[in-house]
Design a protein around this motif. Structure first.
Motif, PDB file in Angstrom:
ATOM      1  N   ALA A  73       0.670  -1.156   0.040  1.00 15.11           N
ATOM      2  CA  ALA A  73       0.019  -0.039   0.000  1.00 15.11           C
ATOM      3  C   ALA A  73       0.875   1.279  -0.029  1.00 15.11           C
ATOM      4  O   ALA A  73       1.794   1.112   0.586  1.00 15.11           O
ATOM      5  CB  ALA A  73      -0.786   0.027   1.415  1.00 15.11           C
ATOM      6  N   GLY A  74       0.306   2.208  -0.695  1.00 17.42           N
ATOM      7  CA  GLY A  74       1.031   3.678  -0.766  1.00 17.42           C
ATOM      8  C   GLY A  74      -0.178   4.691  -0.804  1.00 17.42           C
ATOM      9  O   GLY A  74      -0.998   4.520  -1.328  1.00 17.42           O
ATOM     10  N   THR A  75       0.073   5.525  -0.114  1.00 14.01           N
ATOM     11  CA  THR A  75      -0.958   6.856  -0.029  1.00 14.01           C
ATOM     12  C   THR A  75      -0.935   7.789  -1.099  1.00 14.01           C
ATOM     13  O   THR A  75      -0.252   7.571  -2.198  1.00 14.01           O
ATOM     14  CB  THR A  75      -1.191   7.319   1.507  1.00 14.01           C
ATOM     15  N   VAL A  76      -1.631   8.801  -0.933  1.00 14.53           N
ATOM     16  CA  VAL A  76      -2.113   9.751  -2.048  1.00 14.53           C
ATOM     17  C   VAL A  76      -0.765  10.288  -2.895  1.00 14.53           C
ATOM     18  O   VAL A  76       0.225  10.649  -2.208  1.00 14.53           O
ATOM     19  CB  VAL A  76      -2.798  10.881  -1.772  1.00 14.53           C
ATOM     20  N   GLY A  77      -0.861  10.002  -4.163  1.00 15.90           N
ATOM     21  CA  GLY A  77       0.059  10.786  -5.038  1.00 15.90           C
ATOM     22  C   GLY A  77       1.513  10.001  -4.866  1.00 15.90           C
ATOM     23  O   GLY A  77       1.833   9.042  -5.489  1.00 15.90           O
ATOM     24  N   PRO A  78       2.542  10.903  -4.087  1.00 14.47           N
ATOM     25  CA  PRO A  78       3.810  10.437  -4.142  1.00 14.47           C
ATOM     26  C   PRO A  78       4.000   8.989  -3.537  1.00 14.47           C
ATOM     27  O   PRO A  78       4.878   8.240  -4.038  1.00 14.47           O
ATOM     28  CB  PRO A  78       4.697  11.351  -3.307  1.00 14.47           C
ATOM     29  N   GLY A  79       3.209   8.550  -2.785  1.00 18.30           N
ATOM     30  CA  GLY A  79       3.194   7.092  -1.985  1.00 18.30           C
ATOM     31  C   GLY A  79       2.844   6.215  -3.021  1.00 18.30           C
ATOM     32  O   GLY A  79       3.486   5.258  -3.339  1.00 18.30           O
ATOM     33  N   GLY A  80       1.754   6.512  -4.021  1.00 16.85           N
ATOM     34  CA  GLY A  80       1.628   5.499  -5.091  1.00 16.85           C
ATOM     35  C   GLY A  80       2.626   5.422  -6.054  1.00 16.85           C
ATOM     36  O   GLY A  80       3.039   4.440  -6.431  1.00 16.85           O
ATOM     37  N   ILE A  81       3.235   6.756  -6.523  1.00 16.54           N
ATOM     38  CA  ILE A  81       4.262   6.621  -7.259  1.00 16.54           C
ATOM     39  C   ILE A  81       5.471   5.908  -7.061  1.00 16.54           C
ATOM     40  O   ILE A  81       6.071   5.218  -7.658  1.00 16.54           O
ATOM     41  CB  ILE A  81       4.685   8.125  -7.721  1.00 16.54           C
ATOM     42  N   HIS A  82       5.645   5.834  -5.385  1.00 15.03           N
ATOM     43  CA  HIS A  82       7.153   5.300  -5.208  1.00 15.03           C
ATOM     44  C   HIS A  82       6.874   3.828  -5.183  1.00 15.03           C
ATOM     45  O   HIS A  82       7.668   2.783  -5.086  1.00 15.03           O
ATOM     46  CB  HIS A  82       7.148   5.636  -3.631  1.00 15.03           C
ATOM     47  N   LEU A  83       5.552   3.100  -5.231  1.00 15.18           N
ATOM     48  CA  LEU A  83       5.115   1.656  -5.474  1.00 15.18           C
ATOM     49  C   LEU A  83       5.691   1.194  -6.793  1.00 15.18           C
ATOM     50  O   LEU A  83       5.754  -0.109  -7.005  1.00 15.18           O
ATOM     51  CB  LEU A  83       3.748   1.553  -5.197  1.00 15.18           C
ATOM     52  N   LEU A  84       5.895   2.202  -7.771  1.00 16.07           N
ATOM     53  CA  LEU A  84       5.690   1.698  -9.116  1.00 16.07           C
ATOM     54  C   LEU A  84       6.824   0.807  -9.522  1.00 16.07           C
ATOM     55  O   LEU A  84       6.787  -0.387 -10.135  1.00 16.07           O
ATOM     56  CB  LEU A  84       5.827   2.774 -10.086  1.00 16.07           C
ATOM     57  N   ASN A  85       8.116   0.978  -9.129  1.00 19.03           N
ATOM     58  CA  ASN A  85       9.233  -0.055  -9.593  1.00 19.03           C
ATOM     59  C   ASN A  85       9.000  -1.362  -8.992  1.00 19.03           C
ATOM     60  O   ASN A  85       9.293  -2.264  -9.763  1.00 19.03           O
ATOM     61  CB  ASN A  85      10.664   0.629  -9.176  1.00 19.03           C
ATOM     62  N   GLY A  86       8.698  -1.385  -7.621  1.00 22.27           N
ATOM     63  CA  GLY A  86       8.439  -2.737  -7.129  1.00 22.27           C
ATOM     64  C   GLY A  86       7.267  -3.616  -7.753  1.00 22.27           C
ATOM     65  O   GLY A  86       7.240  -4.757  -8.045  1.00 22.27           O
ATOM     66  N   LEU A  87       6.345  -2.670  -8.230  1.00 19.41           N
ATOM     67  CA  LEU A  87       5.043  -3.298  -8.931  1.00 19.41           C
ATOM     68  C   LEU A  87       5.590  -3.794 -10.177  1.00 19.41           C
ATOM     69  O   LEU A  87       5.214  -4.673 -10.610  1.00 19.41           O
ATOM     70  CB  LEU A  87       4.091  -2.341  -8.949  1.00 19.41           C
ATOM     71  N   TYR A  88       6.386  -2.869 -10.889  1.00 20.85           N
ATOM     72  CA  TYR A  88       6.816  -3.413 -12.271  1.00 20.85           C
ATOM     73  C   TYR A  88       7.391  -4.850 -12.174  1.00 20.85           C
ATOM     74  O   TYR A  88       7.582  -5.734 -13.081  1.00 20.85           O
ATOM     75  CB  TYR A  88       7.565  -2.445 -13.115  1.00 20.85           C
ATOM     76  N   ASP A  89       8.420  -4.820 -10.980  1.00 18.37           N
ATOM     77  CA  ASP A  89       9.219  -6.028 -10.932  1.00 18.37           C
ATOM     78  C   ASP A  89       7.970  -7.179 -10.549  1.00 18.37           C
ATOM     79  O   ASP A  89       8.207  -8.380 -11.215  1.00 18.37           O
ATOM     80  CB  ASP A  89      10.148  -6.096  -9.638  1.00 18.37           C
ATOM     81  N   ALA A  90       6.946  -6.977 -10.120  1.00 21.09           N
ATOM     82  CA  ALA A  90       6.127  -8.191  -9.642  1.00 21.09           C
ATOM     83  C   ALA A  90       5.569  -8.431 -10.899  1.00 21.09           C
ATOM     84  O   ALA A  90       5.071  -9.740 -11.183  1.00 21.09           O
ATOM     85  CB  ALA A  90       5.052  -7.543  -8.557  1.00 21.09           C
ATOM     86  N   ALA A  91       4.949  -7.327 -11.648  1.00 23.49           N
ATOM     87  CA  ALA A  91       4.337  -7.771 -12.978  1.00 23.49           C
ATOM     88  C   ALA A  91       5.083  -8.543 -13.917  1.00 23.49           C
ATOM     89  O   ALA A  91       4.510  -9.584 -14.631  1.00 23.49           O
ATOM     90  CB  ALA A  91       4.125  -6.306 -13.812  1.00 23.49           C
ATOM     91  N   LYS A  92       6.294  -8.028 -14.092  1.00 18.47           N
ATOM     92  CA  LYS A  92       7.535  -8.675 -15.108  1.00 18.47           C
ATOM     93  C   LYS A  92       7.809 -10.210 -14.484  1.00 18.47           C
ATOM     94  O   LYS A  92       8.176 -11.046 -15.183  1.00 18.47           O
ATOM     95  CB  LYS A  92       8.457  -8.068 -15.257  1.00 18.47           C
ATOM     96  N   SER A  93       7.402 -10.408 -13.079  1.00 15.96           N
ATOM     97  CA  SER A  93       7.748 -11.618 -12.473  1.00 15.96           C
ATOM     98  C   SER A  93       6.414 -12.489 -12.274  1.00 15.96           C
ATOM     99  O   SER A  93       6.315 -13.725 -12.129  1.00 15.96           O
ATOM    100  CB  SER A  93       8.422 -11.691 -11.215  1.00 15.96           C
TER     101      SER A  93
END
Length: 579
Positions: A73-93
């Motif tokens: 979980a990440g909160t509004v705006g920057p918090g969600g943006i900060h999730l992106l790199n780890g989520l891309y890794d999950a998606a590609k895995s």
């Protein structure tokens, strides 16, 4: 009349019903109703991280280890943006992860409000499902859809939660469904028949096996024996095929070895089983290619394929085995195995801490280890011997992955995680957080690059706070080592890769971990043994040789000349800097 659960309570209940026991993230405003629901609910814990990227990597690691749903979980705006790199890794895995992203209140949506980001657009590329909850009447159906999409499509689902919606009662008291179905894909008879005919006609066969073949390990080994085929194993496939495998010749690509490269180059037919190995330059150019994968969209996107078979590895290989003619000529297999054995013997010499004290080692060290630093091969070799039989390894992208691929022979029960598809820096420590949070009683060892670890250094505090007994081994060569190698291959002098590192063991101690610093080759075995046996979290800062030469397994004349030119330029620059 009984109180209906809130939107946030329903999301949390849905996570629990689908096997999630921890949610990783950073608290804040729009997430407050979610974190409070977790606080009041048995069976699920909030693991607060210092950076949302760590949270996403940790969740992705859990999903890969369990095969089930994980959450961050990440909160509004920057918090969600900060999730992106780890989520891309999950998606590609292909890791099923549900991310909860905070959003501004409903009345402020679309007004360019403070911290407002269009989450549905932001996550549209990384997610198989993304939806902003704009009404409690959408719940629990939209939660069902998100979890179902993540699990069935093996990817990331994102639910955005406006700050004024989470605490509202849901429109229905129907519980979120539980998704436990496991689907298998049976191959088409016609495709199997074409593959059989093609393989039967071929002479020398090499198998390229990936993690997608893990469920068909026994069948794939039987196939290798039936065809007398050497087996090149992707790094993701190591945990399935490293152990008790008389056919494997290691990895290909930049972190691989010349025996694997030769086994691919010399074959008449390449049989790909459960792999999406991405590096086109390492595929054979004239061989017939048969590819087996449960995902049709993976077939043929790396190398032209002559025969494709869509299906689960175990079912497909079983079907092939019942129809294929056995091959009795061991020439191709034995040649590859001998080549691999010779290469491993040469590598084992480098893993000996006393290598530089011997005649050959002294001569080599004048060129590539003039300061008598610890060789990284020795670090990986010792850890291979010392690790528990059920250890979970995580590894950063870069040279630490090279040393793990070449010197850690995974045993049955051991697991391996890395950013093998995205290729991100700084993944090993966060993935170790996810692994150790789920499996408190298993040894978790992270092969960290110094560049990667220092990128997310703040989450040492997360490890300390939750007393996660991870063992972080830092290959501290004061370099971005893989970039240095890439520059030298191209004939460029090293530039911009040098890192001015502090005493990382001292920083670990300041953060609440045990810190061990190793600077002398003679101390390596003893100090690593002590560090890995310590209770609680430990960071081992090993000062390794920055000039270690890890040439590609099949170096071209141009690359060799590039190394030579680069070294001359580096020497000239060093002399000039000293004037």
């Amino acid at each position: 009349m009984a109180r209906r659960p809130t939107v946030s309570e329903t999301i949390v209940a849905g996570l629990i019903h689908n096997g999630v026991t921890q949610v990783f993230g950073v608290v804040g405003d729009a997430l407050n109703s979610v974190t409070d629901a977790i606080r009041r609910t048995d069976g699920i814990d909030w693991i607060g991280t210092r950076h949302e990227e760590v949270a996403a990597f940790a969740a992705g690691a859990q999903a890969q280890l369990t095969g089930g749903l994980a959450a961050c979980a990440g909160t509004v705006g920057p918090g969600g943006i900060h999730l992106l790199n780890g989520l891309y890794d999950a998606a590609k895995s292909h890791a099923p992860v549900l991310a909860i992203a905070g959003q501004v209140p409903l009345a402020d949506l679309g007004s360019d409000y403070f911290q407002e980001v269009d989450n549905d657009r932001l996550f549209s590329d990384v997610a198989v499902f993304t939806q902003t909850i704009t009404s409690p009447e959408q719940v629990p159906v939209v939660v069902d859809q998100a979890i179902s999409a993540a699990l069935s499509r093996r990817g990331v689902a994102v639910l955005s939660l406006p700050g004024d919606v989470g605490a509202q009662p849901v429109g229905s008291d129907r519980p979120v469904r539980v998704f436990r179905d496991v689907t298998t894909v049976s191959p088409a008879d016609e495709a199997v028949a074409r593959a059989v005919e093609t393989i039967n006609r071929a002479g020398r066969v090499t198998i390229l096996a990936g993690i997608g073949a893990a469920g068909g390990r026994a069948e794939t080994l039987a196939l290798a024996e039936h065809l007398m085929a050497p087996m090149v194993v992707t790094i993701k496939g190591k945990e399935a095929f490293d152990w008790d495998n008389p056919f494997q010749v290691g990895q290909s690509g930049l972190l691989g070895n010349p025996a694997a490269a030769a086994a691919l180059k010399d074959c008449d037919l390449l049989l790909m089983v459960g792999t999406d190995f991405p590096y086109r330059d390492w595929y054979p150019t004239s061989a017939t290619v048969v590819q087996i994968d449960r995902r049709a969209d993976h077939i043929g996107r790396r190398v032209p394929v002559d025969v494709s078979v869509t299906g689960d590895a175990a079912l497909t290989v079983q079907s092939l085995l019942s129809k294929l003619h056995a091959k009795h000529d061991r020439g191709h297999l034995d040649k590859a195995l001998r080549h691999h054995d010779r290469w491993r013997h040469r590598q084992s010499e480098l893993a000996d801490p006393e290598f530089d004290e011997r005649v050959g080692g002294r001569a080599r060290s004048v060129l590539d280890n003039p300061d008598a630093r610890i060789r990284p091969e020795a670090v990986a070799g010792f850890i291979n011997e010392l690790a528990d039989d059920d250890a979970i390894f995580t590894v950063d992208t870069g040279m630490s992955a090279v040393w793990l691929a070449r010197f850690v022979q995974l045993r049955k029960g051991q697991r391996l995680l890395g950013s093998f598809n995205l290729g991100s820096m700084a993944n090993a420590m966060p993935q170790a957080v996810g692994a150790q949070s789920r499996y408190r009683d298993r040894q978790v060892i992270a092969f960290c690059g110094d560049g990667g670890l220092t990128m997310l250094l703040g989450d040492l505090l997360t490890i300390a706070r939750h007393r996660l007994p991870v063992k972080l081994v830092v290959f501290d060569n004061h370099r971005l080592g893989m970039v240095k190698l890439e520059q030298e291959q191209a004939g460029l002098p090293e530039f911009g890769t040098e890192l001015d590192n502090p005493d990382l063991a001292a920083i670990a101690k300041a953060c609440g971990l045990a810190g061990v610093r190793i600077t002398e080759p003679g101390d390596l075995g003893r100090k690593l043994t002590e560090a890995l046996s310590m209770p609680g979290p430990v960071l081992v800062d090993v000062l390794t040789n920055p000039d270690e030469v890890s040439v590609p397994p099949e170096t071209t004349p141009g690359q060799a000349w590039g190394f030579a030119i680069a070294k001359v330029k580096e020497t000239l620059r060093s002399v000039g800097e000293g004037d």
